[in-house]
Design an enzyme around this catalytic site. Structure first.
Site, short mmCIF file in Angstrom:
data_model
loop_
_atom_site.label_atom_id
_atom_site.label_comp_id
_atom_site.label_asym_id
_atom_site.label_seq_id
_atom_site.Cartn_x
_atom_site.Cartn_y
_atom_site.Cartn_z
N GLU A 88 -1.92 -9.04 3.97
CA GLU A 88 -1.93 -9.52 5.36
C GLU A 88 -3.33 -9.70 5.92
O GLU A 88 -3.50 -10.40 6.93
CB GLU A 88 -1.13 -8.56 6.25
CG GLU A 88 -1.78 -7.20 6.52
CD GLU A 88 -1.49 -6.15 5.45
OE1 GLU A 88 -1.65 -4.96 5.73
OE2 GLU A 88 -1.11 -6.55 4.32
N HIS A 141 -3.64 -5.17 0.42
CA HIS A 141 -3.11 -5.64 1.70
C HIS A 141 -3.15 -7.18 1.76
O HIS A 141 -4.19 -7.76 2.10
CB HIS A 141 -3.94 -5.06 2.86
CG HIS A 141 -3.69 -3.61 3.09
ND1 HIS A 141 -2.75 -3.15 3.98
CD2 HIS A 141 -4.27 -2.51 2.54
CE1 HIS A 141 -2.74 -1.84 3.97
NE2 HIS A 141 -3.66 -1.41 3.10
N CYS A 178 0.83 -1.20 0.00
CA CYS A 178 0.00 0.00 0.00
C CYS A 178 0.88 1.26 0.00
O CYS A 178 1.52 1.56 -0.99
CB CYS A 178 -0.99 -0.02 1.16
SG CYS A 178 -2.35 1.16 0.97
#
Length: 514
Positions: free
Chosen positions: A169, A167, A79
């Site tokens: 994660e 993202h 990001c």
């Protein structure tokens, strides 16, 4: 040499989640402020640049010296990290007309690029950014796009550098863990040797070397962190460990006696101190939550220090501080989220050296380490409980009567969670990360009991699901259970006539109310 991934934190709420995902790949990682890349980086095998609340164009935006690691180790920007890589190398980052937030699907990706090895078509990713990369530097090429984002991912032509605008994660990026595995294992070359067994082995050896024959004092709280810390130290130095358990009067119902019995069962040398009179006296009339924490922290130091001074040959103070404690206590922007009374401060006042065996672990990792050492499940499975105890679950000033009310409510709620067995034979307690009750002592509500009008306090029940307490969602407890517990609380606890349930997530709320 212990391999590690460095995660440079630009202030994203999900930076700690990146860390957990890397740890799940049996790889050690360290989260550092964006401007604290280590000078000694011989054991660093890769760098991840996190997201950020800032735009790269903001005057206060965090900036990092990329020359410290670009070209030396593989780099992945996420990001803001990706936008920063593009921006400083001559690409364009511009404000989006609409904020790109939520689910998206990869319309195309480079199957030959190692970062996307094993990816399925139309893989879902999670976007969360106000800026977009509108042009990448000349030395980079696009390796993934969505229908709305042309440069969803890019890679350097010759150097091991990648950037993704989504993202990986977060849970909603369905193959995000695979992307991180491709980076950490296949690109960075992690040997995946970070595990509970290896942690116990190396930590015990390090503690033996660090402490030698020195006497160590450990403050116990009854929670899983300090319990696992005690077990590790006991394994390393045995009789040279002295544990002190301070009862500030705001523990759960009957907790002091139960915990003392459990610790003695582990073979620990434990001194128990009832200091409740001092804590209640010093908290009288205090309503500000941060002030409550500071008073309890100060009093804990005084009581603990007085007892510790009796152990004249002690040279070390051990603490069960874990990674989220250290991260939450002071963010990279310098804003305190909440004070943790077990983070720093004590060694300076006590003139002891500090030992923190769990300082790099997340909560779920602490539990895995406890199981590795075959500790009793009743200690390992205990929900997190705040150091200041019920003081931060009572809105308003603290009195013994209010603590008594909340202890009774909490006892009914927690025992109910233990006793309610679900279809898969697991109790509600084990399905919940943390649960407790909050007494709204600054509020009174009207009720009717029998033929009498009542004007008493409401309580709020709180139960959340999580993996590391950095993010949490409210637990969807069965209506039948909630009805049973509510009825039992109102009928049995004098002073309560209304039960509410907190359905807030973290963020934006915190798990504790204060």
């Amino acid at each position: 040499m212990q391999q590690k991934i460095i995660i440079l934190d630009f202030g994203s709420q999900t930076t700690q989640l990146i860390g957990r995902r890397v740890r799940e790949l049996d790889t050690f990682c360290e989260i550092l402020p964006y401007n604290k890349y280590p000078e000694d980086d011989k054991d660093v095998i890769g760098v991840i640049l996190s997201g950020s609340p800032y735009s790269v164009h903001d005057p206060e935006a965090f900036k990092v010296n990329l020359e410290a690691f670009i070209g030396k180790v593989p780099v992945l920007g996420i990001c803001y990290g990706a936008q920063y890589l593009s921006f400083v190398n001559g690409g364009k980052v511009e404000k989006s007309n609409t904020r790109e937030y939520g689910r998206a699907n990869l319309a195309s990706f480079d199957r030959g690029n190692i970062l996307f090895r094993g990816f399925e078509d139309r893989s879902q990713v999670w976007m969360s950014h106000g800026d977009s990369i509108t042009a990448i530097p000349a030395s980079y090429r696009t390796i993934a796009s969505t229908s709305d984002v042309q440069y969803a991912a890019f890679a350097h032509e010759t150097l091991p550098v990648w950037g993704v605008q989504f993202h990986p994660e977060v849970y909603h990026s369905t193959q995000g863990t695979l992307l991180l595995k491709n980076f950490v294992v296949d690109i960075c070359g992690s040997r995946q040797q970070w595990s509970p067994a290896s942690f116990v082995e190396t930590t015990v050896a390090e503690l033996k070397e660090q402490l030698g024959n020195d006497r160590v004092i450990l403050g116990l709280s009854g929670g899983v962190d300090s319990s696992v810390c005690a077990a590790l130290l006991n394994k390393a130095i045995g009789k040279n460990l002295t544990c002190i358990f301070v009862d500030h009067g705001m523990l759960r119902k009957n907790e002091f006696g139960q915990v003392m019995e459990a610790y003695q069962g582990l073979g620990l040398n434990v001194i128990g101190i009832d200091a409740s009179d001092k804590f209640f006296r010093d908290l009288e009339g205090v309503t500000d939550p941060e002030q409550k924490r500071k008073i309890i922290g100060r009093d804990f130091v005084e009581v603990f220090n007085a007892e510790a001074k009796k152990i004249t040959d002690a040279k070390w103070l051990a603490q069960g501080t874990i990674y989220p404690d250290r991260i939450e206590s002071l963010s990279i922007t310098g804003m305190v989220i909440k004070s943790h009374h077990n983070v720093g401060g004590l060694p300076e006042e006590m003139h002891l050296k500090l030992c923190e065996p769990l300082q790099w672990l997340f909560k779920d990792e602490v539990r895995r380490v406890g199981r590795q050492m075959q500790m009793p499940e009743r200690l390992i499975r205990r929900h997190p409980f705040p150091g200041p105890g019920l003081a931060v679950r009572i809105l308003g000033d603290i009195t013994r009567e209010r603590v008594r009310i909340l202890q009774d409510v909490d006892d009914i709620f927690i025992n109910g969670l233990h006793q309610w067995v679900c279809d898969d034979s697991e109790s509600l307690y084990d399905k919940v990360w943390q649960a407790g009750a909050v007494l709204l002592s600054t509020v009174r509500s009207v009720g009717v009991m029998g033929d009498e009008r009542t004007y008493e306090h409401p309580v709020a029940l709180r139960a959340v699901t999580s993996t590391d307490a950095m993010t949490a969602d409210w637990a969807h407890l069965p209506y039948e259970f909630m009805a049973k517990v509510s009825n039992e609380i109102i009928n049995r606890v004098k002073g309560v006539n209304r039960v509410c349930y907190d359905i807030s997530s973290k963020p934006p709320s915190t798990i504790e109310w204060e």
